[in-house]
Design an enzyme around this catalytic site. Structure first.
Site, PDB file in Angstrom:
ATOM      1  CG  ASP A 102       3.373   9.271  -3.535  1.00  0.00           C
ATOM      2  OD1 ASP A 102       3.360  10.286  -2.782  1.00  0.00           O
ATOM      3  OD2 ASP A 102       3.096   8.339  -3.165  1.00  0.00           O
ATOM      4  CG  HIS A 109       4.604   6.445   5.726  1.00  0.00           C
ATOM      5  ND1 HIS A 109       3.517   5.564   5.840  1.00  0.00           N
ATOM      6  CD2 HIS A 109       5.041   6.327   4.592  1.00  0.00           C
ATOM      7  CE1 HIS A 109       3.444   5.010   4.788  1.00  0.00           C
ATOM      8  NE2 HIS A 109       4.419   5.527   3.714  1.00  0.00           N
ATOM      9  CD  GLU A 175       0.999   5.057   0.888  1.00  0.00           C
ATOM     10  OE1 GLU A 175       1.420   6.236   0.093  1.00  0.00           O
ATOM     11  OE2 GLU A 175       1.503   4.306   1.338  1.00  0.00           O
ATOM     12  CD  GLU A 177       0.807  10.090  -0.801  1.00  0.00           C
ATOM     13  OE1 GLU A 177       1.361  10.876  -1.484  1.00  0.00           O
ATOM     14  OE2 GLU A 177       0.988   8.925  -0.780  1.00  0.00           O
ATOM     15  CG  ASP A 209      -0.232   6.596  -3.148  1.00  0.00           C
ATOM     16  OD1 ASP A 209      -0.660   6.041  -4.498  1.00  0.00           O
ATOM     17  OD2 ASP A 209       0.690   6.360  -2.463  1.00  0.00           O
ATOM     18  NE  ARG A 213      -0.233   0.066   2.175  1.00  0.00           N
ATOM     19  CZ  ARG A 213       0.466   1.174   1.874  1.00  0.00           C
ATOM     20  NH1 ARG A 213       1.701   1.117   1.131  1.00  0.00           N
ATOM     21  NH2 ARG A 213      -0.055   2.130   2.191  1.00  0.00           N
ATOM     22  CD  GLN A 216       3.406  -0.621  -1.689  1.00  0.00           C
ATOM     23  OE1 GLN A 216       2.486  -0.482  -1.323  1.00  0.00           O
ATOM     24  NE2 GLN A 216       4.612   0.427  -1.379  1.00  0.00           N
ATOM     25  CE  LYS A 229       2.503   2.944  -2.944  1.00  0.00           C
ATOM     26  NZ  LYS A 229       1.933   3.798  -1.917  1.00  0.00           N
ATOM     27  CB  THR A 233      -3.505   8.780  -7.384  1.00  0.00           C
ATOM     28  OG1 THR A 233      -2.611   7.724  -7.594  1.00  0.00           O
ATOM     29  CG2 THR A 233      -2.957   9.739  -6.275  1.00  0.00           C
ATOM     30  CD  GLU A 334       2.209   4.549   8.542  1.00  0.00           C
ATOM     31  OE1 GLU A 334       2.726   5.058   9.282  1.00  0.00           O
ATOM     32  OE2 GLU A 334       1.777   5.002   7.387  1.00  0.00           O
TER      33      GLU A 334
END
Lengths: 386, 386
Positions: A102, A109, A175, A177, A209, A213, A216, A229, A233, A334
């Site tokens: 990844d 970002h 996420e 992606e 993904d 948080r 993480q 993570k 996925t 975000e």
């Protein structure tokens, strides 16, 4: 056969793996709202496999030949025995994932996450504009769209606490992606140059993904994200061939400083893919892939510049696609600025994912002849922690 | 057959994959200086495969049954057609690596590396004593002992420079590690408890996690090591079954603070394995595995506590094994303190690896009946950058 107007015309022809009832999974190609059995129409057993890998391993000349034959055959009559309404089949993980990497290729970002995770430092690390930063993820937990996402448990530490506690993630995120699937690999010690990208990469998928948080933030120093993570996925069921993306190719945004020579290429591999993120059916973001700082060709060149081999089935993803505007951010951390600026979903203020939430990421790109091709969608519903 | 005294007696019986001449690779078991063909002596085709994976997937009851049968059969006469001198066969990667995770479980190593990489901060991060920190590595570049190691190229930035340069790593290093091979996997969403370790893990190998320290230092923030590690990871050709390690099990060093409940187990999984690192044939270090802070059972419990599935062939390694003494450090960056305190190898002062250097890591542990069992060795020679 008639290609429907939803982006699955003859200029697209993405590949997937499908099954009907209890029959073994096989390779199918999507045209309109039908799945066409490739082994049947081409009379070729490489497509009777339960994954695309045997076909991917045959390399770029063969990919082009098969695409040309399918384009020709599918413009004519396809026997009913070789096609199925897409709603009547089960779709499976389209390829066996070898290694999964990844990246972190969106400047917007990386800057936003830097501000949120390390508010007292420069948001971009000194290396960020010199190399496409990336890390290995867990290949064994890459799942196909539709797989339920069980809220992960683990350690997290509240800022006011000395010690961590154990429990379900309270900051479950997505996420949005874009991912690239390696077809033809390389040998140990061999590099894949930037301009050899299309000799090795077969096609692209959408990737979610999923990210916890809180897990993480506590675990990620100094060796990077891991359990935050690795629980799941999700990827879309249709692999769109690079050949279908010819008209989506655009120059990258300017790269300053100029990258080192091994990251410079003659061909543009920016991609004008427009993504849409829906939260419980409501659009909350439109991440623009064309804003990405690093191209997928640069990612693969970097990945192998140390002599690391690539294998059939390797998946590498872009990292979250975020644009400069708020409604272009591809992760909820975000979009809601760490949970402090909620968004409204179906009349409710929302920050991170609740049990029962469904997230769908879809995308389209310019196709041949002025229309748009579809990547389909990657979707997942959050289930309570066990 | 007679078991030789070098640690490959009937109390060991490690499995590998061998071939003779141009014949297809098959599973063998090592006894003394012979490789015994398992498919031949047990009349079972699962061992006619070119990897251990089909056997590993059969699970712990089957592993025990096969070990008991082999112990019985190999105590008697083995037909010459089913055995080969170990020097006459080629040894292959013994299992197909599914996912590869590398931990960081030695307090001495993590402290030393913290001091070297981040001299202005506390060497251990706040999370280190709460969870076994780890990250995913590249499964596709795990290679068998004896594979030549081509010096990797990549980006590195000297402390005095603004911008990175490209070239061969000038700080090529080793990490002496111990690795664990998952036989029976788990489903997505399922946790493997600390005390279920032996139901899932089949055995252990030696690991050399080759590391390019200059590449690593530049790339690793914020997502962890990537190209500094991904070019090659070597493993020993013999997988020693957990069953052979019964007498090597010891309590862990004290863990303070007490770990969260999911990391507490009833059974001791510290292991009294003594490793030896040789540089061009000269012993430079003796890393003591019994000093490791986190047990492999805790590593696997942590790896899956978020619901991540484990698969047959997953490899997870301990991270560098280092003890409190200088001659117990398992990486040259520690042993030479960042290159500032050379060691003497064959009369020369040495820091990082030069082209042509050979590194061999071997290990032994207490076996049944008071002797010692051998893990064999993992070796590799450095070749010039291409």
């Amino acid at each position: 056969m008639i290609a429907d107007p939803e982006g699955f015309g003859l200029d697209n022809l993405p590949y997937g793996v499908y099954s009907v009832g209890s029959a073994a999974p096989r390779v199918g190609v999507r045209l309109g709202d039908a799945v066409v059995d490739v082994a049947a129409v081409l009379d070729d057993d490489v497509f009777a496999a339960p994954s695309l890998n045997p076909f991917l391993a045959q390399g770029p000349a063969r990919w082009a030949e098969v695409r040309a034959r399918l384009t020709d055959l599918l413009a004519g009559h396809v026997p009913a025995s070789a096609r199925h309404p897409v709603g009547s089949v089960a779709l499976h993980l389209p390829f066996e994932v070898a290694d999964y990497v990844d990246f972190y290729a969106s400047e917007h970002h990386a800057t936003n996450l830097g501000r949120l995770f390390r508010p007292d430092s420069e948001p971009l690390m000194p290396n960020w504009k010199h190399l496409p930063v990336g890390y290995h993820g867990r290949a064994g937990t890459v799942v196909v769209s539709g797989t339920e996402i069980v809220r992960p448990c683990g350690q997290r530490r509240a800022p006011a606490d000395d010690a961590p506690t154990y429990g379900p993630s309270a900051r479950l995120d997505i996420e949005a992606e874009f991912g690239f699937v390696v077809g033809a690999g390389s040998r140990l010690g061999e590099r894949i140059g930037v301009d050899a990208f299309a000799d090795h990469v077969f096609g692209a998928v959408l990737v979610n993904d999923w990210s916890a948080r809180d897990l993480q933030a506590w675990e990620y120093v100094p060796l990077g994200p891991h359990l935050g993570k690795s629980f799941a996925t999700s990827v879309s069921p249709w692999v769109v061939p690079l050949a279908a993306l010819h008209d989506a190719r655009v120059p990258l945004p300017a790269q300053d400083p100029e990258p080192l020579p091994y990251l410079r290429g003659r061909e543009p591999w920016g991609l004008d893919v427009e993504m849409v993120v829906e939260w419980n059916g409501e659009e909350v973001s439109r991440p623009p892939y064309r804003e990405m700082y690093w191209s997928p060709a640069q990612m693969l060149a970097h990945l192998t510049v140390n002599g690391a081999s690539a294998r059939t089935g390797d998946l590498f993803a872009s990292g979250t696609v975020s644009g400069p505007q708020r409604h272009q951010r591809g992760a909820f951390i975000e979009l809601t600025w760490g949970g402090r600026e909620p968004v409204t979903v179906a009349g409710e203020e929302r920050t991170f994912l609740l049990d029962g939430d469904e997230v769908t990421i879809s995308a389209t790109a310019p196709g041949a002849g002025g229309g748009r091709i579809s990547f389909g969608a990657v979707t997942g519903t959050v289930r309570p922690a066990r």
